[in-house]
Design an enzyme around this catalytic site. Sequence first.
Site, PDB file in Angstrom:
ATOM      1  N   GLU A  61       0.850  -1.196   0.000  1.00 35.32           N
ATOM      2  CA  GLU A  61       0.000   0.000   0.000  1.00 35.32           C
ATOM      3  C   GLU A  61       0.875   1.230   0.000  1.00 35.32           C
ATOM      4  O   GLU A  61       2.008   1.174   0.459  1.00 35.32           O
ATOM      5  CB  GLU A  61      -0.798   0.054   1.319  1.00 35.32           C
ATOM      6  CG  GLU A  61      -2.111  -0.635   1.287  1.00 35.32           C
ATOM      7  CD  GLU A  61      -2.777  -0.604   2.657  1.00 35.32           C
ATOM      8  OE1 GLU A  61      -2.097  -0.399   3.672  1.00 35.32           O
ATOM      9  OE2 GLU A  61      -3.985  -0.795   2.687  1.00 35.32           O
ATOM     10  N   LYS A 108       2.340   4.515   1.575  1.00 33.51           N
ATOM     11  CA  LYS A 108       2.462   5.038   2.946  1.00 33.51           C
ATOM     12  C   LYS A 108       2.029   6.499   2.869  1.00 33.51           C
ATOM     13  O   LYS A 108       2.748   7.341   2.325  1.00 33.51           O
ATOM     14  CB  LYS A 108       3.885   4.906   3.489  1.00 33.51           C
ATOM     15  CG  LYS A 108       3.983   5.338   4.944  1.00 33.51           C
ATOM     16  CD  LYS A 108       5.318   4.964   5.548  1.00 33.51           C
ATOM     17  CE  LYS A 108       5.320   5.062   7.059  1.00 33.51           C
ATOM     18  NZ  LYS A 108       5.248   6.428   7.579  1.00 33.51           N
ATOM     19  N   ARG A 120      -2.157   9.535  11.848  1.00 34.73           N
ATOM     20  CA  ARG A 120      -2.990   8.347  12.051  1.00 34.73           C
ATOM     21  C   ARG A 120      -4.315   8.730  12.693  1.00 34.73           C
ATOM     22  O   ARG A 120      -4.346   9.517  13.638  1.00 34.73           O
ATOM     23  CB  ARG A 120      -2.229   7.389  12.986  1.00 34.73           C
ATOM     24  CG  ARG A 120      -2.857   6.012  13.172  1.00 34.73           C
ATOM     25  CD  ARG A 120      -2.498   5.145  12.004  1.00 34.73           C
ATOM     26  NE  ARG A 120      -2.927   3.775  12.168  1.00 34.73           N
ATOM     27  CZ  ARG A 120      -2.122   2.790  12.550  1.00 34.73           C
ATOM     28  NH1 ARG A 120      -0.854   3.033  12.854  1.00 34.73           N
ATOM     29  NH2 ARG A 120      -2.564   1.554  12.630  1.00 34.73           N
ATOM     30  N   ARG A 155      -3.597   8.464  17.161  1.00 39.23           N
ATOM     31  CA  ARG A 155      -2.861   7.238  17.416  1.00 39.23           C
ATOM     32  C   ARG A 155      -2.682   6.980  18.915  1.00 39.23           C
ATOM     33  O   ARG A 155      -2.588   5.844  19.337  1.00 39.23           O
ATOM     34  CB  ARG A 155      -1.507   7.374  16.729  1.00 39.23           C
ATOM     35  CG  ARG A 155      -0.471   6.470  17.209  1.00 39.23           C
ATOM     36  CD  ARG A 155       0.730   6.637  16.348  1.00 39.23           C
ATOM     37  NE  ARG A 155       1.895   6.254  17.072  1.00 39.23           N
ATOM     38  CZ  ARG A 155       3.072   6.117  16.517  1.00 39.23           C
ATOM     39  NH1 ARG A 155       3.227   6.381  15.247  1.00 39.23           N
ATOM     40  NH2 ARG A 155       4.088   5.753  17.229  1.00 39.23           N
ATOM     41  N   GLU A 170      -5.442   7.172   7.898  1.00 47.11           N
ATOM     42  CA  GLU A 170      -4.542   8.321   7.976  1.00 47.11           C
ATOM     43  C   GLU A 170      -5.328   9.536   7.473  1.00 47.11           C
ATOM     44  O   GLU A 170      -6.099   9.422   6.526  1.00 47.11           O
ATOM     45  CB  GLU A 170      -3.353   8.031   7.037  1.00 47.11           C
ATOM     46  CG  GLU A 170      -2.186   8.937   7.186  1.00 47.11           C
ATOM     47  CD  GLU A 170      -1.141   8.478   8.212  1.00 47.11           C
ATOM     48  OE1 GLU A 170      -1.419   7.562   9.024  1.00 47.11           O
ATOM     49  OE2 GLU A 170      -0.052   9.059   8.211  1.00 47.11           O
ATOM     50  N   ARG A 172       4.223  -3.242  17.657  1.00 47.47           N
ATOM     51  CA  ARG A 172       5.089  -2.856  16.551  1.00 47.47           C
ATOM     52  C   ARG A 172       5.725  -4.150  16.049  1.00 47.47           C
ATOM     53  O   ARG A 172       6.866  -4.461  16.352  1.00 47.47           O
ATOM     54  CB  ARG A 172       6.157  -1.871  17.046  1.00 47.47           C
ATOM     55  CG  ARG A 172       6.920  -1.185  15.960  1.00 47.47           C
ATOM     56  CD  ARG A 172       7.932  -0.228  16.543  1.00 47.47           C
ATOM     57  NE  ARG A 172       7.360   1.015  17.014  1.00 47.47           N
ATOM     58  CZ  ARG A 172       6.955   2.015  16.224  1.00 47.47           C
ATOM     59  NH1 ARG A 172       7.067   1.900  14.917  1.00 47.47           N
ATOM     60  NH2 ARG A 172       6.457   3.114  16.725  1.00 47.47           N
ATOM     61  N   LYS A 219       7.343  -0.704   7.161  1.00 43.08           N
ATOM     62  CA  LYS A 219       7.456   0.457   6.264  1.00 43.08           C
ATOM     63  C   LYS A 219       8.767   0.271   5.538  1.00 43.08           C
ATOM     64  O   LYS A 219       9.784  -0.053   6.165  1.00 43.08           O
ATOM     65  CB  LYS A 219       7.405   1.771   7.030  1.00 43.08           C
ATOM     66  CG  LYS A 219       8.209   1.825   8.283  1.00 43.08           C
ATOM     67  CD  LYS A 219       7.978   3.159   8.969  1.00 43.08           C
ATOM     68  CE  LYS A 219       8.735   3.177  10.277  1.00 43.08           C
ATOM     69  NZ  LYS A 219       8.536   4.317  11.088  1.00 43.08           N
TER      70      LYS A 219
HETATM   71  N1  LIG Z   1      -1.097   2.239   4.312  1.00 45.09           N
HETATM   72  C1  LIG Z   1      -0.704   2.426   5.565  1.00 45.09           C
HETATM   73  N2  LIG Z   1      -0.790   1.421   6.475  1.00 45.09           N
HETATM   74  C2  LIG Z   1      -0.397   1.594   7.756  1.00 45.09           C
HETATM   75  N3  LIG Z   1       0.126   2.742   8.239  1.00 45.09           N
HETATM   76  C3  LIG Z   1       0.247   3.782   7.380  1.00 45.09           C
HETATM   77  C4  LIG Z   1      -0.164   3.670   6.021  1.00 45.09           C
HETATM   78  N4  LIG Z   1       0.079   4.851   5.426  1.00 45.09           N
HETATM   79  C5  LIG Z   1       0.605   5.657   6.348  1.00 45.09           C
HETATM   80  N5  LIG Z   1       0.721   5.039   7.539  1.00 45.09           N
HETATM   81  C6  LIG Z   1       1.300   5.651   8.746  1.00 45.09           C
HETATM   82  O1  LIG Z   1       2.541   5.040   9.004  1.00 45.09           O
HETATM   83  C7  LIG Z   1       2.661   4.696  10.366  1.00 45.09           C
HETATM   84  C8  LIG Z   1       3.371   3.369  10.473  1.00 45.09           C
HETATM   85  O2  LIG Z   1       4.678   3.571  10.802  1.00 45.09           O
HETATM   86  P1  LIG Z   1       5.088   3.444  12.312  1.00 45.09           P
HETATM   87  O3  LIG Z   1       4.307   2.387  12.984  1.00 45.09           O
HETATM   88  O4  LIG Z   1       6.548   3.288  12.383  1.00 45.09           O
HETATM   89  O5  LIG Z   1       4.627   4.833  12.906  1.00 45.09           O
HETATM   90  P2  LIG Z   1       5.535   6.065  13.192  1.00 45.09           P
HETATM   91  O6  LIG Z   1       6.461   5.713  14.310  1.00 45.09           O
HETATM   92  O7  LIG Z   1       4.618   7.214  13.391  1.00 45.09           O
HETATM   93  O8  LIG Z   1       6.391   6.218  11.888  1.00 45.09           O
HETATM   94  P3  LIG Z   1       6.380   7.331  10.821  1.00 45.09           P
HETATM   95  O9  LIG Z   1       6.970   8.525  11.493  1.00 45.09           O
HETATM   96  O10 LIG Z   1       7.267   6.739   9.772  1.00 45.09           O
HETATM   97  O11 LIG Z   1       4.978   7.542  10.364  1.00 45.09           O
HETATM   98  C9  LIG Z   1       1.261   4.536  10.856  1.00 45.09           C
HETATM   99  O12 LIG Z   1       1.163   4.871  12.226  1.00 45.09           O
HETATM  100  C10 LIG Z   1       0.461   5.470   9.989  1.00 45.09           C
HETATM  101  O13 LIG Z   1       0.337   6.721  10.630  1.00 45.09           O
END
Ligand SMILES: Nc1ncnc2c1ncn2[C@@H]1O[C@H](COP(=O)(O)OP(=O)(O)OP(=O)(O)O)[C@@H](O)[C@H]1O
Length: 583
Positions: free
Chosen positions: A258, A260, A265, A290, A319, A448, A454
Amino acid sequence: MEFATFADRAGTIDAEPADLEIVAHVRDLLADAEGEIDVVARFVQGRVFPAWDSTTLDVGPSACYEAIARAAGRNVSGDDVEERLAEVGEIGDVAASYEFGGQQGLGAFTGGGDAGSGGNGNDLTVREVADTLAELAAADGSGSHDRKVDLLFGLFNRASSEEARYLARLVLSEMRIGVGEGTVRDAIAAAFDVPEDRVERALQVSNDYGQVARIARDEGLAGLDAVDLAVGRPVQAMLAQAGTVTDALEVWDEAAVESKYDGARIQLHHDPAGMDDGDGSTVETRVFSRNMEEVTDALPEVVEFADETLEEPAILDGEVVAIDDDGSPLPFQAVLKRFRRKHDVAKAREDVSVRPVFFDCLHAGGEDLLAEPLTTRHDRLRSVLSAADSDGDDATDGTADADIEGLSLLRLADDPDEIESIDAAALEAGHEGIMLKDPESTYSPGRRGKHWRKRKPDVETIDCVVTGAEWGEGRRATFLGTFELSVRAGDALETVGKVATGITDEKLEALTELLEPHITAEDGQEIDLEPEVVFEVGYEEIQSSPTYSSGYALRFPRFQGVRSDKDPADADSIERLERLHGR
Ligand SMILES: Nc1ncnc2c1ncn2[C@@H]1O[C@H](COP(=O)(O)OP(=O)(O)OP(=O)(O)O)[C@@H](O)[C@H]1O
């Protein structure tokens, strides 16, 4: 349970270094908590409210110092408390250093002792503390500061030194006695003889340690297993790890890929029949961050979207992305102007609009979906989001997903090249990159894990000479679009890949201007270039490959910038590629 007993037990836990012993103490505490088990299970973690509840005490440290000072006697001021804190370093120690109990003057010894009351014969209970703190949280508007200080004073005034120690820590969210969520989970399991994983499931679903402890005790395993998601009560978000395409495809047969999305969130709760908004009114839609904070009022577009689109109760994970006038995504910073905003939302909306994209469905039409595989949850998400689609085309063949508003595009792929082109398309559309997910995985709130990855950001970049290019197509026919990259091999240059991603239209235009004077030959769309310009390029990994003359290929090359400070003689060499490949 008397608050003095709780404080006494908290003191024992505080002094215990061994994790297993801490679990045993919490187990005993829960077993003895009787009617107040819900409060005790929260207090011992330093929580006043359930994890799902975004209510805060909204009380600053100075209000707490003021209340301690008043309870400590006439000669003590809030400033004195603050000064002592600067010396002692911890609010619990400070609170415990005063004598309370409604003493006037110098604070005579009351004989309350560690497990006793503050000397007025009126023992404070855990429930009373919880109720008073709830009343304190609810105080708002003018005069609320004084009201909060009064309520806190009432508590400290009835507290012994040890009670005051843990009361102050609780009020200022500084409990810190070494009891985390895992401790309470294990303690519930041990206290009421139920398996840890079933306690864990109930906790994930409810986010309420107090409720789960009570159910484990009173209803056992059957009760725990019956704990469901509730629309309106947020769940912890599933999180991702960084990972490479190569690693993901090694473990899974295929990856669900998918975009990103580069936003914030959100978890959307919707019930056409209405739900409590936390303040006693009924609403159809609530949106949480989140961290399970309520952000409904900041995101009216999301609420409008839900009210127009959804026809059944649902909990959706996604998101919220800021968009420009054409609907193209804006960088992450833009969404921050909207997220969590409390004032002037209408005005902020005029400046930056947002739209939601959902990629998961936790609950739909009365059914919890956490234990279903991702692909099933995504199918359910599709049908939930296409309910209002009057032509009834719910896109079960997958072809119309792009037309369903608010639905993430999820594609199954087992070929790295295909994933690379999905990545390129995602970047091209202005997204941050791609997410790789195990299609079979269940939804694990708060974890996690390895099921969501990612795509790893580029750890390294190399400087390559641009030795060729291709003209673009369609609206980009007048720009160079794909660039051939080479590295130094002695006096010669050997190719190592092509880069086409990570480049906006404006940059393409500038690059075309930069490279056009160096064209030496042209054949259809392809051109050769004099080696003059150096690109800095990120990549996921370096593979051995017969495709390019260097014998190596960059996997997922991404344009980072022009190294105008470098000549081809300063570009990276094949020896460096060899070294990087060997890592
Ligand atoms: N298709 C998707 N599926 C899941 N998460 C997604 C998607 N697109 C964007 N995201 C975002 O990416 C985040 C997943 O990365 P991670 O769990 O590492 O969060 P993070 O620590 O906030 O990282 P980042 O700063 O890279 O967003 C999710 O919390 C969400 O906000």
